[in-house]
Write a protein that holds these residues in place. Structure first.
Motif, PDB file in Angstrom:
ATOM      1  N   PRO A  57     -67.578  33.062 -14.988  1.00  0.00           N
ATOM      2  CA  PRO A  57     -67.300  33.643 -16.464  1.00  0.00           C
ATOM      3  C   PRO A  57     -68.214  34.443 -16.959  1.00  0.00           C
ATOM      4  CG  PRO A  57     -68.577  31.259 -16.425  1.00  0.00           C
ATOM      5  CD  PRO A  57     -68.197  31.751 -15.030  1.00  0.00           C
ATOM      6  N   VAL A  58     -67.469  35.405 -17.985  1.00  0.00           N
ATOM      7  CA  VAL A  58     -68.218  36.350 -18.526  1.00  0.00           C
ATOM      8  C   VAL A  58     -67.904  36.721 -19.593  1.00  0.00           C
ATOM      9  CG1 VAL A  58     -68.569  39.038 -18.200  1.00  0.00           C
ATOM     10  CG2 VAL A  58     -68.225  37.885 -16.253  1.00  0.00           C
ATOM     11  N   ASN A  59     -68.686  36.502 -20.605  1.00  0.00           N
ATOM     12  CA  ASN A  59     -68.680  36.544 -22.113  1.00  0.00           C
ATOM     13  C   ASN A  59     -68.953  38.025 -22.444  1.00  0.00           C
ATOM     14  OD1 ASN A  59     -67.733  33.971 -23.226  1.00  0.00           O
ATOM     15  ND2 ASN A  59     -69.916  33.334 -23.023  1.00  0.00           N
ATOM     16  N   LEU A  60     -68.345  38.453 -23.882  1.00  0.00           N
ATOM     17  CA  LEU A  60     -68.789  39.406 -24.471  1.00  0.00           C
ATOM     18  C   LEU A  60     -70.072  39.250 -25.120  1.00  0.00           C
ATOM     19  CD1 LEU A  60     -65.382  40.898 -25.666  1.00  0.00           C
ATOM     20  CD2 LEU A  60     -66.939  42.072 -24.307  1.00  0.00           C
ATOM     21  N   GLY A  61     -70.530  39.932 -26.027  1.00  0.00           N
ATOM     22  CA  GLY A  61     -72.030  39.649 -26.522  1.00  0.00           C
ATOM     23  C   GLY A  61     -71.738  38.605 -27.700  1.00  0.00           C
ATOM     24  N   ALA A  62     -72.728  37.888 -28.056  1.00  0.00           N
ATOM     25  CA  ALA A  62     -72.860  36.846 -28.885  1.00  0.00           C
ATOM     26  C   ALA A  62     -72.071  37.127 -30.260  1.00  0.00           C
ATOM     27  CB  ALA A  62     -74.159  36.311 -29.296  1.00  0.00           C
ATOM     28  N   MET A  63     -72.323  38.239 -30.921  1.00  0.00           N
ATOM     29  CA  MET A  63     -71.636  38.964 -32.025  1.00  0.00           C
ATOM     30  C   MET A  63     -70.443  39.525 -32.177  1.00  0.00           C
ATOM     31  SD  MET A  63     -73.730  37.573 -34.238  1.00  0.00           S
ATOM     32  CE  MET A  63     -74.738  36.289 -33.550  1.00  0.00           C
ATOM     33  N   ASP A  64     -69.799  39.642 -30.777  1.00  0.00           N
ATOM     34  CA  ASP A  64     -68.649  40.056 -30.648  1.00  0.00           C
ATOM     35  C   ASP A  64     -67.361  39.574 -31.247  1.00  0.00           C
ATOM     36  OD1 ASP A  64     -66.061  41.277 -29.383  1.00  0.00           O
ATOM     37  OD2 ASP A  64     -67.472  42.614 -28.456  1.00  0.00           O
ATOM     38  N   PRO A  65     -66.748  40.113 -32.285  1.00  0.00           N
ATOM     39  CA  PRO A  65     -65.617  39.193 -32.738  1.00  0.00           C
ATOM     40  C   PRO A  65     -64.593  38.801 -31.774  1.00  0.00           C
ATOM     41  CG  PRO A  65     -65.300  41.509 -33.460  1.00  0.00           C
ATOM     42  CD  PRO A  65     -66.608  41.410 -32.675  1.00  0.00           C
ATOM     43  N   ILE A  66     -64.267  39.605 -30.779  1.00  0.00           N
ATOM     44  CA  ILE A  66     -63.365  39.048 -29.739  1.00  0.00           C
ATOM     45  C   ILE A  66     -63.863  37.749 -28.983  1.00  0.00           C
ATOM     46  CG2 ILE A  66     -62.094  39.647 -27.536  1.00  0.00           C
ATOM     47  CD1 ILE A  66     -62.201  42.411 -28.545  1.00  0.00           C
TER      48      ILE A  66
END
Length: 137
Positions: A57-66
């Motif tokens: 699994p790959v997340n966007l950065g912690a503060m990314d709205p998506i």
């Protein structure tokens, strides 16, 4: 007059619908189709292998709205609840999904890593990745 009002209201409704942002959960093209329950389990690392392939699994950065939209819609947890979840999981040796700083880096990683799963804005979608799930807000 009634017809003009109906046309006007229809136009407003259509423009509101078309302005909704659309997002996609994507995977490496070799990944089999997954339900939203399975996608959630992959991101919580309750499922780590799918058809003999390690799930990544790959997340966007912690503060990314998506990311916030994805976590609320698919993982069904807000930031604080997930932070607590991963703190607890850390003590049994589990680490949270890796984070990438841009949608383009998520897409590139997923395209090149078998078993990789992430999410991006649908406007950044191309045929190098497979769509597992689509939603709009």
């Amino acid at each position: 007059m009634k017809t003009a009002i109906i046309i006007f209201l229809s136009t407003i409704m259509l423009s509101a619908i078309s302005s909704a942002d659309e997002y996609v959960v994507i995977s490496n093209p070799k990944m089999k189709d997954l339900s939203t329950t399975q996608i959630k389990a992959v991101f919580l690392k309750k499922i780590t292998v799918i058809d003999s392939i390690n799930a990544v699994p790959v997340n966007l950065g912690a503060m990314d709205p998506i990311r916030e939209k994805f976590e609320n819609k698919i993982v069904e947890m807000n930031f604080e609840r997930l932070k607590s979840y991963w703190t607890k999981e850390h003590y049994i040796g589990k680490r949270p999904p890796v984070s990438m700083q841009s949608e383009e880096s998520v897409k590139t990683f997923i395209k090149n890593v078998e078993g990789a799963i992430g999410y991006i804005n649908a406007k950044n979608l191309d045929n190098s990745v497979k769509v597992l799930y689509r939603w709009s807000e």
